[in-house]
Design an enzyme around this catalytic site. Structure first.
Site, short mmCIF file in Angstrom:
data_model
loop_
_atom_site.label_atom_id
_atom_site.label_comp_id
_atom_site.label_asym_id
_atom_site.label_seq_id
_atom_site.Cartn_x
_atom_site.Cartn_y
_atom_site.Cartn_z
N LEU A 4 0.82 -1.22 0.00
CA LEU A 4 0.00 0.00 0.00
C LEU A 4 0.85 1.26 0.00
O LEU A 4 0.46 2.27 -0.56
CB LEU A 4 -0.94 0.01 1.22
CG LEU A 4 -1.99 -1.10 1.28
CD1 LEU A 4 -2.78 -0.99 2.56
CD2 LEU A 4 -2.92 -1.02 0.07
N GLY A 5 2.00 1.22 0.65
CA GLY A 5 2.83 2.42 0.72
C GLY A 5 4.11 2.12 1.48
O GLY A 5 4.34 1.01 1.96
N GLY A 40 7.63 4.17 3.81
CA GLY A 40 8.27 5.33 4.40
C GLY A 40 9.78 5.13 4.43
O GLY A 40 10.32 4.25 3.75
N GLN A 41 10.46 5.93 5.24
CA GLN A 41 11.91 5.89 5.25
C GLN A 41 12.45 4.58 5.82
O GLN A 41 13.46 4.05 5.36
CB GLN A 41 12.45 7.06 6.07
CG GLN A 41 13.98 7.18 6.06
CD GLN A 41 14.46 8.37 6.85
OE1 GLN A 41 13.68 9.06 7.49
NE2 GLN A 41 15.76 8.62 6.80
N PHE A 42 11.75 4.01 6.82
CA PHE A 42 12.25 2.81 7.48
C PHE A 42 11.26 1.65 7.47
O PHE A 42 11.49 0.66 8.15
CB PHE A 42 12.63 3.12 8.94
CG PHE A 42 13.77 4.08 9.07
CD1 PHE A 42 15.05 3.69 8.74
CD2 PHE A 42 13.56 5.37 9.53
CE1 PHE A 42 16.11 4.57 8.86
CE2 PHE A 42 14.60 6.26 9.65
CZ PHE A 42 15.89 5.87 9.31
N GLY A 43 10.18 1.77 6.74
CA GLY A 43 9.22 0.68 6.76
C GLY A 43 8.22 0.76 5.63
O GLY A 43 8.26 1.67 4.79
N GLU A 44 7.31 -0.20 5.62
CA GLU A 44 6.32 -0.30 4.56
C GLU A 44 4.96 -0.66 5.15
O GLU A 44 4.87 -1.15 6.28
CB GLU A 44 6.73 -1.39 3.55
CG GLU A 44 8.06 -1.10 2.85
CD GLU A 44 8.53 -2.27 2.00
OE1 GLU A 44 8.02 -3.39 2.22
OE2 GLU A 44 9.40 -2.07 1.14
N LYS A 63 1.83 -2.90 9.02
CA LYS A 63 2.95 -1.97 9.01
C LYS A 63 4.20 -2.73 9.45
O LYS A 63 4.21 -3.33 10.53
CB LYS A 63 2.70 -0.79 9.95
CG LYS A 63 1.51 0.07 9.57
CD LYS A 63 1.37 1.23 10.53
CE LYS A 63 0.15 2.07 10.23
NZ LYS A 63 0.02 3.19 11.17
N ASP A 100 -4.04 14.39 9.99
CA ASP A 100 -4.14 14.09 8.55
C ASP A 100 -5.53 13.54 8.22
O ASP A 100 -5.67 12.56 7.50
CB ASP A 100 -3.06 13.10 8.13
CG ASP A 100 -2.94 12.98 6.61
OD1 ASP A 100 -3.42 13.89 5.90
OD2 ASP A 100 -2.40 11.97 6.13
#
Length: 829
Positions: free
Chosen positions: A541-542, A544-548, A580, A684
């Protein structure tokens, strides 16, 4: 794809007659005028989009649903575009690719890009069903443009290739925008309600006025004698006309419109198609006066052209009224049309003119000295601002180090006061100019700032209640360190470093009371350990800098959770979950942040908030497992639907009712009421962060930020999507303050999304920089701020509630408890 000659047609010609090939395949459009965002091979570059045989344009690699690859064509001049034809690439054994759907973006000046929508508001056009047959799509409405982008759309990862031909004729009218009051509703007794708005207008809507675009007055469709009848299918009565009621425009008795052209022109006449159904209080205008402006930076000429019409009370036919303009020269016109009856309605306006060959819009010589003086003044001011900012930074660094040799801190109150004054000075100076590139930073040198956005922000250390009073109370200045003085009135639970909105996996991070997330270990985590081998990967799905963030199936999860499981009945289907996952190379700080996020999530227990189900933290990689809904996110769900009607039922079009939309709104307000009760700040809130099950139950989630599909919803700093500025309150953007009140602002924007069926992005006509400038207008509060328009589906009382959410003064915004109580009566129980 057919080719043809390109004659010049008058702008009032019906679109059905303006269908001539514009030169893709016969080479009149040069290779240099055909560009693309990417290409797969040298032989599938953009210039091959018009080739015969096996050629085509193919974007690089597999096209993903979130991609926005495009083929761009520069038509070289303003063009009335009516038809788009596409084919795929059929290269026998070498290729068999085509675009099943596509979108169109267009621009008249190469700077401002607009998204084409059909008359029902849909942006996606049906493409090809195979690689060899061409598909011709008529544009309803047609487009007036110079540049066009074709953006292939796919719902699965696939390879796409396109060949294109464009059809239309030159836009000799030269009109690039008109401004007018918004159209109005006509509710005659015994007749259907007529909505006389400009539904295809592609400019801005502000304070009940249209400006900066073109719409139904230039679409080539002439209205019928009976304004309740239309030439279009599946539209409402009055659709073909833009109309106004005399008494709704005050006592002025006229409608004022402005017209802007591509260059200076000599005007012969103006033709206005006007309705004259006098039996229902509609007549052509009684007279018109037009003023002229030779250049956009000049003033309006004092002498207007006036024309009085001959009114006809015997023939109710709609007609063209020709207004002579006496060969006046101008680049912009302002015309006042005076009422002859209760209503006035126009369906088309066109101009007969010739380009003024004697001038090419030279600068106004009389104003040249003024312009030079202004430029010199601006340069001097910039030099002064830069000097003051550098001086401010230097003083802050010096004062941070001020201590007596014995460690006596008696000088600190003085230092603290000075820094506070300098900070306020720099902030006012910065916000007054709203220059994002001014590199404002008035913090001690010890505070890291390299990754922060250059907006006016507070520092990242939250106040503790013991140090500076906490909450909204003004702290005791003698107890603050210089570093803390920047937080003089921030609530202690507000996370003010907005760059860190993203968690380690790229998802949103809630702001919570600071004491709830200190010093975590594995034993602090109450969620049960789930066997990771029972998680089956389905989709990323997406990240980040240190994970998915992954979409997974969890085998045996209902049995694992036992009685009281929050999972809905799946009727034997696999359970979908969002996982996550922390990468193995994550830093120790990232691991700690990840454990903090688990503890935060474990505290949440509400029917309208995504739940943490279980974890996998006994070994690497660390994982948390949360709920996921089969209907995905609310943005995608609504954007693929229309409002429920007889037409949607007859054609099996996916739809939602007004009651459904209100029910969704109540659920989101209920979930946010729960978060606010815990002093949690979401930061958000948007439809992309609301998940939906098949029973239309909504759960507020937190990983919309990590998804590439919504990367355009975030303002990027140093290549990272971090700021959802179109949903953020002004104080969040300018001050870095995130509170429940800023969540209320975002809730108002989310309501707006829901009642527009997520068909467009908030402030879609503004760039990110213009959105930031608009927040400055909220700060200055001089009445120039731009609000979102009222969605047509939205009840007036609900739009009034949205406007309260966007109050400039924080205390004037409603609470989530108040919002829930206000929305709940609207839903049928």
């Amino acid at each position: 794809l057919h080719t043809g000659l390109l004659p010049s047609f008058p702008p009032s010609l019906l679109p059905s007659h303006c269908r001539y090939a514009l030169g893709m395949q016969d080479g009149r459009i040069a290779d240099d005028d055909i560009t693309a965002s990417s290409q797969w091979y040298e032989t599938t570059g953009p210039q091959y989009a018009r080739s015969e045989g096996d050629g085509a344009w193919c974007p690089e690699g597999q096209l993903e649903p979130s991609d926005s690859q495009y083929l761009q064509v520069d038509l070289g001049r303003l063009t009335f575009l009516t038809v788009v034809g596409t084919q795929g690439r059929y290269a026998r054994s070498n290729g068999n690719e085509f675009a099943r759907a596509y979108r169109l973006n267009y621009s008249r000046d190469g700077l401002l890009w607009k998204s084409w929508r059909n008359r029902q508001g849909n942006t996606v056009m049906e493409g090809n069903k195979n690689a060899y047959a061409s598909v011709i799509n008529d544009l309803h409405p047609p487009i007036i443009t110079r540049l066009i982008r074709l953006i292939p759309v796919t719902y699965l990862s696939t390879t796409v290739c396109m060949r294109v031909e464009l059809y239309g004729c030159p836009w000799d009218d030269g009109l690039i925008s008109y401004a007018a009051p918004e159209g109005q509703l006509m509710m005659p007794p015994g007749y259907p309600i007529a909505s006389l708005n400009d539904s295809t207008y592609d400019g801005a809507h502000e304070r009940r006025r249209l400006f900066g675009g073109l719409g139904q007055l230039t679409d080539g469709v002439v209205g019928l004698d009976d304004f309740l009848l239309t030439r279009q299918y599946h539209v409402w009565p009055g659709y073909d006309y833009l109309g106004w009621r005399n008494d709704s425009l005050g006592t002025q008795g006229y409608v004022e419109m402005e017209f802007v052209f591509d260059r200076q022109r000599n005007f012969t006449s103006m033709k206005v198609h006007s309705n004259n159904m006098f039996s229902r209080g509609v007549k052509i205008f009684s007279s018109v006066s037009c003023w002229f402006k030779p250049r956009l930076i000049a003033g309006w000429e004092a002498e207007p052209v006036a024309f009085k019409t001959v009114l006809d009370d015997r023939n109710p036919s709609a007609r063209y009224v020709t207004v002579p303009l006496n060969r006046r020269t101008a680049k912009s016109l302002r015309c006042r049309f005076y009422f002859a009856d209760i209503w006035m309605m126009f369906s088309e306006i066109s101009f007969q003119s010739a380009v003024n060959a004697s001038t090419s819009d030279p600068p106004d010589e009389a104003n040249t000295p003024i312009l030079i003086g202004c430029l010199v003044t601006i340069i001097l001011l910039l030099v002064i601002v830069i000097f003051l900012i550098l001086w401010c930074q230097y003083v802050c660094k010096v004062l941070e180090k001020v201590r007596s040799p014995s460690g006596d801190k008696r000088l600190l109150p003085v230092s603290c006061s000075v820094i506070k004054y300098l900070t306020l000075f720099c902030f006012r100076l910065h916000v007054g100019s709203l220059t994002r590139s001014s590199q404002f930073d008035c913090r001690p040198a010890a505070t890291p700032s390299s990754s922060r956005p250059r907006l006016c922000l507070e520092t990242e250390t939250p106040l503790s209640s013991s140090a500076c009073g906490g909450g909204y109370a003004e702290p005791d200045i003698t107890q603050c360190t210089p570093h803390q003085c920047f937080h003089s009135n921030a609530p202690h639970y507000a996370e003010t470093d907005i760059v860190r909105l993203q968690g380690v996996t790229g998802s949103n991070m809630y702001a919570v009371p600071a004491l709830t997330v200190d010093s975590l270990t594995r034993k602090d985590i109450s969620a049960a350990e789930f066997p990771r081998q029972q998680l089956i990967f389905r989709e990323k799905l997406g990240e980040g800098q240190f994970g998915e963030v992954h979409l997974c199936e969890a085998e045996g999860l209902p049995e694992f959770l036992g009685e009281g499981s929050p999972l809905p009945d799946r009727d034997g289907h696999p359970v979908l979950v969002a996982v996550k996952q922390l990468r193995a190379d994550a830093t120790s700080q990232a691991r700690n942040d990840f454990l903090k996020e688990i503890k935060i999530m474990s505290r949440l227990n509400d029917p309208n908030i995504i739940r943490l189900l279980c974890v996998c933290v006994s070994s690497d990689p660390l994982c948390m497992v949360t709920e996921y809904m089969e209907n995905g996110d609310l943005n995608m769900f609504l954007s693929q639907r229309e409002i429920e009607s007889t037409l949607t039922h007859a054609n099996n079009i996916p739809s939602v009712s007004l009651s459904d939309l209100l029910h969704m709104s109540v659920q989101i307000s209920s979930g946010m009421k729960y978060l606010a009760s815990l002093n949690f700040v979401h930061r958000d809130l948007a439809t992309r962060n609301c998940l939906l099950d098949r029973r239309l139950t909504i759960k507020i989630a937190d990983f919309g930020m990590s998804r590439n599909l919504y990367s355009s919803d975030y303002y990027r700093i140093q290549g990272r999507a971090v700021l959802p500025i179109r949903w953020m309150a002004w104080e969040s953007i300018l001050l870095g303050k995130f509170t429940t009140a800023s969540d209320v602002w975002a809730f108002g924007v989310t309501l707006w999304e829901i009642f527009t069926l997520c068909k467009e992005q908030p402030y879609s006509l503004l760039s990110d920089e213009q959105v930031i400038e608009n927040t400055g207008e909220f700060f200055r509060n001089q009445g120039r701020q731009i609000f979102l328009y009222a969605p047509p589906l939205c009840p007036p009382s609900l739009f009034e509630l949205m406007m309260r959410c966007w109050s400039r003064d924080i205390p004037n915004r409603p609470s989530f408890e108040g919002l829930y109580q206000a929305l709940r009566p609207h839903v049928n129980q």
